[in-house]
Design a protein around this motif. Structure first.
Motif, PDB file in Angstrom:
ATOM      1  N   LEU A 176       0.829  -1.213   0.000  1.00 25.04           N
ATOM      2  CA  LEU A 176       0.000   0.000   0.000  1.00 25.04           C
ATOM      3  C   LEU A 176       0.860   1.258   0.000  1.00 25.04           C
ATOM      4  O   LEU A 176       0.471   2.294  -0.539  1.00 25.04           O
ATOM      5  CB  LEU A 176      -0.926  -0.003   1.215  1.00 25.04           C
ATOM      6  N   MET A 177       2.051   1.180   0.602  1.00 24.38           N
ATOM      7  CA  MET A 177       2.956   2.330   0.635  1.00 24.38           C
ATOM      8  C   MET A 177       3.600   2.582  -0.727  1.00 24.38           C
ATOM      9  O   MET A 177       3.658   3.712  -1.212  1.00 24.38           O
ATOM     10  CB  MET A 177       4.088   2.076   1.643  1.00 24.38           C
ATOM     11  N   VAL A 178       4.144   1.519  -1.337  1.00 30.83           N
ATOM     12  CA  VAL A 178       5.017   1.660  -2.507  1.00 30.83           C
ATOM     13  C   VAL A 178       4.255   1.606  -3.824  1.00 30.83           C
ATOM     14  O   VAL A 178       4.661   2.225  -4.811  1.00 30.83           O
ATOM     15  CB  VAL A 178       6.123   0.577  -2.473  1.00 30.83           C
ATOM     16  N   ALA A 179       3.135   0.892  -3.859  1.00 33.84           N
ATOM     17  CA  ALA A 179       2.393   0.706  -5.116  1.00 33.84           C
ATOM     18  C   ALA A 179       1.979   2.021  -5.782  1.00 33.84           C
ATOM     19  O   ALA A 179       2.097   2.145  -7.013  1.00 33.84           O
ATOM     20  CB  ALA A 179       1.169  -0.170  -4.877  1.00 33.84           C
ATOM     21  N   PRO A 180       1.498   3.028  -5.038  1.00 35.31           N
ATOM     22  CA  PRO A 180       1.123   4.284  -5.712  1.00 35.31           C
ATOM     23  C   PRO A 180       2.271   4.933  -6.471  1.00 35.31           C
ATOM     24  O   PRO A 180       2.063   5.528  -7.533  1.00 35.31           O
ATOM     25  CB  PRO A 180       0.650   5.167  -4.552  1.00 35.31           C
ATOM     26  N   VAL A 181       3.504   4.803  -5.951  1.00 30.27           N
ATOM     27  CA  VAL A 181       4.666   5.349  -6.650  1.00 30.27           C
ATOM     28  C   VAL A 181       4.911   4.576  -7.939  1.00 30.27           C
ATOM     29  O   VAL A 181       5.181   5.153  -8.997  1.00 30.27           O
ATOM     30  CB  VAL A 181       5.912   5.300  -5.748  1.00 30.27           C
ATOM     31  N   GLY A 182       4.801   3.246  -7.867  1.00 31.25           N
ATOM     32  CA  GLY A 182       4.951   2.426  -9.065  1.00 31.25           C
ATOM     33  C   GLY A 182       3.911   2.743 -10.114  1.00 31.25           C
ATOM     34  O   GLY A 182       4.220   2.818 -11.320  1.00 31.25           O
ATOM     35  N   LEU A 183       2.682   2.965  -9.692  1.00 29.00           N
ATOM     36  CA  LEU A 183       1.609   3.343 -10.628  1.00 29.00           C
ATOM     37  C   LEU A 183       1.918   4.674 -11.301  1.00 29.00           C
ATOM     38  O   LEU A 183       1.767   4.818 -12.527  1.00 29.00           O
ATOM     39  CB  LEU A 183       0.279   3.443  -9.876  1.00 29.00           C
ATOM     40  N   ALA A 184       2.357   5.643 -10.512  1.00 29.00           N
ATOM     41  CA  ALA A 184       2.638   6.975 -11.059  1.00 29.00           C
ATOM     42  C   ALA A 184       3.762   6.922 -12.087  1.00 29.00           C
ATOM     43  O   ALA A 184       3.689   7.552 -13.158  1.00 29.00           O
ATOM     44  CB  ALA A 184       2.990   7.936  -9.929  1.00 29.00           C
ATOM     45  N   ILE A 185       4.811   6.165 -11.789  1.00 31.61           N
ATOM     46  CA  ILE A 185       5.940   6.059 -12.716  1.00 31.61           C
ATOM     47  C   ILE A 185       5.517   5.373 -14.004  1.00 31.61           C
ATOM     48  O   ILE A 185       5.870   5.808 -15.112  1.00 31.61           O
ATOM     49  CB  ILE A 185       7.098   5.297 -12.042  1.00 31.61           C
ATOM     50  N   ALA A 186       4.736   4.294 -13.880  1.00 30.11           N
ATOM     51  CA  ALA A 186       4.283   3.574 -15.067  1.00 30.11           C
ATOM     52  C   ALA A 186       3.422   4.469 -15.954  1.00 30.11           C
ATOM     53  O   ALA A 186       3.547   4.468 -17.187  1.00 30.11           O
ATOM     54  CB  ALA A 186       3.508   2.323 -14.647  1.00 30.11           C
ATOM     55  N   ARG A 187       2.555   5.265 -15.342  1.00 27.34           N
ATOM     56  CA  ARG A 187       1.703   6.164 -16.132  1.00 27.34           C
ATOM     57  C   ARG A 187       2.528   7.240 -16.826  1.00 27.34           C
ATOM     58  O   ARG A 187       2.293   7.573 -17.988  1.00 27.34           O
ATOM     59  CB  ARG A 187       0.671   6.807 -15.210  1.00 27.34           C
ATOM     60  N   ARG A 188       3.510   7.768 -16.088  1.00 22.16           N
ATOM     61  CA  ARG A 188       4.332   8.840 -16.653  1.00 22.16           C
ATOM     62  C   ARG A 188       5.126   8.340 -17.864  1.00 22.16           C
ATOM     63  O   ARG A 188       5.341   9.066 -18.829  1.00 22.16           O
ATOM     64  CB  ARG A 188       5.266   9.373 -15.568  1.00 22.16           C
ATOM     65  N   LEU A 189       5.549   7.092 -17.805  1.00 24.65           N
ATOM     66  CA  LEU A 189       6.349   6.525 -18.894  1.00 24.65           C
ATOM     67  C   LEU A 189       5.509   5.748 -19.895  1.00 24.65           C
ATOM     68  O   LEU A 189       6.045   5.151 -20.829  1.00 24.65           O
ATOM     69  CB  LEU A 189       7.421   5.601 -18.307  1.00 24.65           C
ATOM     70  N   LYS A 190       4.187   5.752 -19.677  1.00 23.20           N
ATOM     71  CA  LYS A 190       3.253   5.048 -20.556  1.00 23.20           C
ATOM     72  C   LYS A 190       3.581   3.555 -20.666  1.00 23.20           C
ATOM     73  O   LYS A 190       3.600   2.965 -21.749  1.00 23.20           O
ATOM     74  CB  LYS A 190       3.228   5.704 -21.943  1.00 23.20           C
ATOM     75  N   LEU A 191       3.839   2.960 -19.493  1.00 22.28           N
ATOM     76  CA  LEU A 191       4.101   1.531 -19.408  1.00 22.28           C
ATOM     77  C   LEU A 191       2.944   0.841 -18.704  1.00 22.28           C
ATOM     78  O   LEU A 191       2.165   1.479 -17.983  1.00 22.28           O
ATOM     79  CB  LEU A 191       5.372   1.268 -18.598  1.00 22.28           C
TER      80      LEU A 191
END
Length: 439
Positions: free
Chosen positions: A116-131
Motif C-alpha cells: 500500500l505504501m510503494v504501489a502508488p509510486v509504481g503506478l505513477a511512474i508507469a503512467r508517466r512513462l506510458k508503461l
C-alpha cells in the motif's frame, strides 16, 4: 486422536474455503476442543487455553499495525521512493529499486502495508512513462513477500516463530554463533534482483522523476525506528525469577510495540486537538488477523493435547528418516508447494510444533536443535506465496490496486515474474541456510 485429527482437518478446510470468515471458523474450532475438554474427552481446560495464547505476540502485532498506519500517514514511504527513483537511469533500474525499497520496508513492516505504501509510486511512474503497471506492481508484491521473513517484525509468520521458539529480534541476525535467517533472505534477494534485471532487460527508457511529496511528520518514522531499537534492547534484559516482573518480562516486546503505538496516536490527537487520530489508528488494526491468531493458539493447543502433533511429527520423521538434510529439504519443498495455495499464517502456526517434535525424534531419539528447521519452514512458507496470485495477501492487495485502476491481471502475467523470482530466492536462500547451519 482420530476425532481430533478429523476435526482439525475439517476446520482447516473451512478456513481455506471461506476465507472472509477464517477468524470465526478458528474460534469455533477452539470452542469445540474446549467443549470436548469439558466433557472429558481430552485433558483440555479453559486455564490451559488461556496459557496457550501468546499475548506478547498479539500485543506486538497490534502495536506494529498502529505504528505502521501512522508511518504511512506521514507520507515518508512515498518520499523515500521518489528520492530513490530520482537517481536511477532507466525503467529497469526504477523497477528494481522500487522492489528493493519494498523489500527493505517489508523487513520491518507488514507486507500488505508495504504494498500500500510503494504501489502508488509504481503506478505513477508507469503512467508517466506510458508503461503497463502490472509487472511493476507484481515485482513490488513478490519482493515484499520475500523480505517478510528477514526480521522478527517483518511478517506475522516471523512473529509466530519468535513467540513459539522464544527468539528475540537479534536471533534473526545471529544465533548460536551462526548467521540467522536475515542473511539467507538477503542473499535470496540479491539472486531475485538478478531475475528482475533479466525480466525487465528491454525496459531501458530514461526516467525523469521530481521529488514532490512532502513528509507531514517525522515522528512516526522515529517511532518505527525506536520500536526496532527497543526490541533489540529488550532481548538483552535478564529474566526475573517470578512475580509481576516476570509477567512484564514475558510481555516485553508486546508492551514496547503497543506503548510506542499509543504514544504516537496520543501525540497525533494532541496536535489535532481531536480524538480522531486515535480512532483512525484503532480502525487500522487488522482485527481479523488478531482474532485468527488468538483462536489458532487455542485450537492448536487442543489438537496437541489430543496427540495429533506427536503423530504428525512421527510421520515426518518416517518420511525423512534420521538424515537432517532430508528433513530440511522436505520441509522447504512442502512449505513452498502448500503456501502457493493456502495462507501461510495457519500453516506456519500448525507446523511449528510439528517441526519441534520431529527435531526431538532425530539423531536416534536423542534430538537435534530445531532452529535450522524453523528457518527452513519460514523460508518456504514465505516464498511459496509468490508462486500464485492468491498465495499471499500482498499479491492479492497488489492485484486489487491494479484492478481498481482499470488494469487486467492475467495469471500468466503473475507467473512470469513470480515463478523465476521464487525459484531463485528459494534455491539461494534455502541453500545458504543449509551452509550456515548444516549439521
Amino acid at each position: 486422536m482420530t476425532l481430533a485429527l478429523s476435526l482439525f482437518v475439517l476446520f482447516y478446510i473451512l478456513m481455506l474455503a471461506v476465507q472472509q470468515y477464517r477468524p470465526w471458523v478458528a474460534l469455533g474450532g477452539a470452542g469445540v476442543f474446549l467443549l470436548l475438554g469439558k466433557l472429558g474427552v481430552y485433558d483440555f481446560t479453559l486455564a490451559d487455553a488461556a496459557r496457550a495464547v501468546d499475548f506478547n505476540v498479539l500485543l506486538m502485532m497490534a502495536g506494529m499495525m498502529g505504528t505502521v498506519f501512522l508511518f504511512i500517514q506521514s507520507k515518508m514511504p512515498a518520499r523515500l521512493a521518489e528520492e530513490l527513483i530520482a537517481h536511477v537511469p532507466d525503467v529497469r533500474w526504477a523497477v528494481s529499486v522500487l522492489a528493493l525499497l519494498a523489500g527493505f520496508i517489508s523487513a520491518f513492516v507488514d507486507n500488505v502495508a508495504t504494498v500500500l505504501m510503494v504501489a502508488p509510486v509504481g503506478l505513477a511512474i508507469a503512467r508517466r512513462l506510458k508503461l503497463s503497471p502490472v509487472p511493476v506492481l507484481i515485482a513490488i508484491a513478490v519482493s515484499s513477500n520475500l523480505q517478510g521473513a528477514a526480521t522478527l517484525v517483518g511478517d506475522t509468520t516471523s512473529i509466530l516463530l519468535g513467540g513459539f521458539a522464544g527468539m528475540n529480534f537479534f536471533d534473526f541476525f545471529w544465533m548460536e554463533g551462526r548467521p540467522g535467517i536475515f542473511w539467507s533472505v538477503e542473499l535470496g534477494a540479491l539472486a531475485s534482483l538478478g531475475v528482475l534485471f533479466w525480466l525487465f532487460r528491454d525496459q531501458r527508457q530514461p526516467v525523469h522523476v521530481t521529488v514532490e511529496t512532502e513528509v507531514e511528520d517525522d515522528v512516526p518514522t522515529a517511532l518505527l525506528l525506536l520500536t526496532v531499537g527497543l526490541l533489540i534492547a529488550a532481548s538483552f534484559l535478564p529474566e526475573p525469577s517470578g512475580g509481576v516482573l516476570h509477567l512484564l518480562y514475558t510481555l516485553r516486546s508486546g508492551l514496547v510495540c503497543m506503548g510506542l503505538c499509543l504514544f504516537g496516536a496520543a501525540r497525533a490527537c494532541w496536535r489535532s486537538r481531536s480524538l480522531k487520530p486515535l480512532a483512525e489508528t484503532f480502525r487500522a488494526l487488522d482485527y481479523d488477523t488478531l482474532l485468527l491468531l488468538f483462536s489458532l493458539f487455542i485450537l492448536l493447543e487442543g489438537v496437541s493435547r489430543a496427540g495429533v502433533i506427536d503423530a504428525a511429527a512421527q510421520l515426518f520423521h518416517s518420511a525423512a528418516g534420521d538424515e537432517p538434510l532430508h528433513l530440511y529439504l522436505l520441509l522447504v519443498a512442502a512449505s513452498v508447494g502448500l503456501s502457493a495455495f493456502i495462507d501461510n499464517i495457519p500453516y506456519v502456526a500448525a507446523m511449528l510444533p510439528v517441526v519441534q517434535g520431529v527435531a526431538a525424534l532425530m539423531n536416534g531419539g536423542a534430538g537435534i536443535e530445531p532452529e535450522l528447521f524453523y528457518f527452513g519452514l519460514l523460508t518456504g512458507a514465505t516464498l511459496g506465496g509468490n508462486l500464485t496470485p492468491i498465495g499471499a495477501s500482498a499479491n492479492i492487495a497488489a492485484i486489487g490496486i491494479l484492478r481498481k485502476n482499470g488494469e487486467t491481471v492475467r495469471t500468466r502475467d503473475f507467473l512470469r515474474i513470480g515463478v523465476p523470482f521464487t525459484l531463485a530466492a528459494v534455491l539461494v536462500g534455502a541453500g545458504s541456510l543449509w551452509l550456515f547451519w548444516g549439521i
